[in-house]
Design a protein around this motif. Structure first.
Motif, PDB file in Angstrom:
ATOM      1  N   TRP A  41      31.366 -43.321  60.714  1.00 56.27           N
ATOM      2  CA  TRP A  41      32.273 -42.304  61.237  1.00 56.27           C
ATOM      3  C   TRP A  41      31.518 -40.999  61.449  1.00 56.27           C
ATOM      4  N   CYS A  81      34.980 -43.368  65.226  1.00 58.93           N
ATOM      5  CA  CYS A  81      34.677 -44.400  64.239  1.00 58.93           C
ATOM      6  C   CYS A  81      34.012 -45.576  64.950  1.00 58.93           C
ATOM      7  N   ARG A 103      41.653 -47.080  65.216  1.00 55.28           N
ATOM      8  CA  ARG A 103      41.791 -45.657  65.508  1.00 55.28           C
ATOM      9  C   ARG A 103      42.792 -45.009  64.563  1.00 55.28           C
ATOM     10  N   MET A 106      41.395 -44.512  60.970  1.00 55.41           N
ATOM     11  CA  MET A 106      40.472 -43.382  60.890  1.00 55.41           C
ATOM     12  C   MET A 106      41.236 -42.066  60.957  1.00 55.41           C
ATOM     13  N   LYS A 109      42.844 -41.180  57.719  1.00 54.27           N
ATOM     14  CA  LYS A 109      41.882 -40.808  56.688  1.00 54.27           C
ATOM     15  C   LYS A 109      41.444 -39.359  56.808  1.00 54.27           C
ATOM     16  N   VAL A 117      40.793 -39.349  67.968  1.00 54.65           N
ATOM     17  CA  VAL A 117      39.750 -40.235  67.467  1.00 54.65           C
ATOM     18  C   VAL A 117      39.296 -41.188  68.571  1.00 54.65           C
ATOM     19  N   LYS A 135      40.259 -51.480  57.759  1.00 56.57           N
ATOM     20  CA  LYS A 135      41.275 -50.594  57.186  1.00 56.57           C
ATOM     21  C   LYS A 135      41.012 -50.357  55.703  1.00 56.57           C
ATOM     22  N   PHE A 138      38.151 -47.847  55.363  1.00 53.00           N
ATOM     23  CA  PHE A 138      38.555 -46.452  55.548  1.00 53.00           C
ATOM     24  C   PHE A 138      39.293 -45.922  54.322  1.00 53.00           C
TER      25      PHE A 138
END
Length: 408
Positions: A41, A81, A103, A106, A109, A117, A135, A138
């Motif tokens: 990321w 990401c 997407r 991310m 997060k 994103v 997932k 993240f």
């Protein structure tokens, strides 16, 4: 427009995609690959101006569709990401849903809107994206050792043998502006774009349409001037973000220091492109073809690409064989105008063809530039002012070994 002296470009030692102010990056192993980092990321502290160019392959992977949508939204891009190991290409409706899920994970997060994103994937075509692993990855971000640019650079690689990164600085409006980048790419490299990902960041403030223009023009002179094997992938792109943290005036083509920014941007693009070509699968040498005297720059680019794309040229270079006939043949492959009776070809400083005819040369001396880590080839068409440089690599037994068993 006021004319100012162009500022000098300073290359940062060990610089990269987080050298520009306000950018952070990280990476981790989330289980897509057996052992290597596979999820990365890149985040800006503040919203950015952003631009991208994409592969021209008609099978465009789901992540590209989602990234294009993010860049077209009204919300400014602020993060990207990336996963390696699975390309999420040719995966249908489920692949698109998975790219959106990636997407979304991310965005949650880092507390951004989904449209802020971008998404990128690289790896095997046709396999479903292991979205649950992504997932979960993240959700577990937070370990200090994940939050390093080195982990990001590792997480985006596939068959690469090394990470690829560079950063430069230039003075604009009395402020130090940094442009940095990271990339991956080793095989299936024949852009417009190809199996490569490149991420470029800058802390300059740049108007978005000007940023798109400099990216497109720079790509044509750098990333689109490399090849490894002539194959073009489904996934890849160059993405640039400018966050303004250097507090310059907003740069446009009319800014007196615009040319300095362009020079810095293209320095980063060229270095990343050369590192990709140098790291071609199984490669032992970087090939640098300089073409001048073409009718146009575009004609020079086309001819340069023909030379570095020729498997016969590439194998001759691997064997350090000064077989100039293969170079001359490659010059004539395309549709660009040439006059065979005017062409000059040199291997390093050894001229082997003049006015379209071979001239006597020392075979051992001609082999010397072909034995270097960077092999220089010079072509003069004597027709006009068009110039270009193209980069490629030699073709080796190791390339066949790597790609004969890539999936298995």
């Amino acid at each position: 427009m006021e004319i100012v002296e162009e500022a000098a470009i300073h290359v940062l030692e060990a610089g990269g995609v987080t050298s520009a102010k306000g950018f952070s990056a990280g990476g981790m192993h989330c289980g897509i690959r057996k052992r290597k980092d596979d999820l990365g990321w890149l985040v800006s502290e503040v919203p950015t101006s952003a631009a991208a160019v994409y592969t021209t392959n008609q099978f465009q992977a789901a992540p590209l569709q989602v990234t294009r949508e993010s860049l077209q939204s009204e919300k400014p891009l602020q993060a990207v990401c990336v996963n390696s190991g699975v390309a999420n290409a040719c995966t249908g409706e489920q692949g698109l849903k998975d790219a959106y899920e990636m997407r979304r994970a991310m965005a949650e997060k880092v507390n951004l809107a989904e449209e802020q994103v971008a998404v990128a994937s690289t790896g095997l075509i046709g396999d479903p994206l292991p979205i649950e692993k992504i997932k979960a990855g993240f959700q577990s971000i937070g370990e200090e050792n994940d939050q390093t640019v080195e982990r990001f650079e590792q997480a985006i690689l596939t068959t690469d043998t090394c990470t690829k990164h560079v950063a430069v600085q230039v003075e604009i409006d009395g402020k130090t502006v940094t442009v940095g980048g990271a990339a991956k790419g080793s095989g299936m490299i024949d852009p417009n774009m190809a199996t490569m990902l490149a991420f470029i960041t800058t802390d300059a403030s740049v108007e978005e349409s000007a940023l798109q223009n400099v990216l497109k023009q720079g790509t044509n002179r750098t990333f689109n001037m490399i090849t490894v094997d002539g194959d073009s992938s489904t996934n890849d792109m160059v993405l640039v973000m400018a966050n303004g943290k250097a507090e310059t005036e907003t740069l446009t083509e009319d800014h007196p220091s615009w040319s300095a920014f362009v020079k810095a941007f293209e320095k980063v693009s060229e270095q990343l492109a050369k590192e990709i070509a140098r790291d071609g699968e199984g490669a032992t040498k970087l090939v640098e073809v300089h073409v001048k005297g073409a009718t146009t720059d575009q004609a020079a680019r086309s001819i340069g690409k023909e030379i570095i794309s020729s498997n016969l040229v590439k194998t001759a270079i691997y064997g350090s064989d000064p077989n100039w006939g293969r170079i001359v043949c490659a010059i004539g492959y395309g549709d660009e105008p040439i006059d065979p009776e005017k062409v000059t070809v040199s291997l390093g400083d050894v001229t082997v063809v003049d006015q379209g005819l071979p001239i006597p040369f020392d075979e051992e001396k001609a082999k010397q530039p072909l034995q270097q880590e960077t092999v220089p080839i010079y072509v003069d068409l004597h027709l006009g002012d068009g110039t270009a440089t193209a980069w490629g690599c030699d073709l080796t037994y190791e390339y066949v070994r790597i790609n004969a068993a890539y999936r298995t």
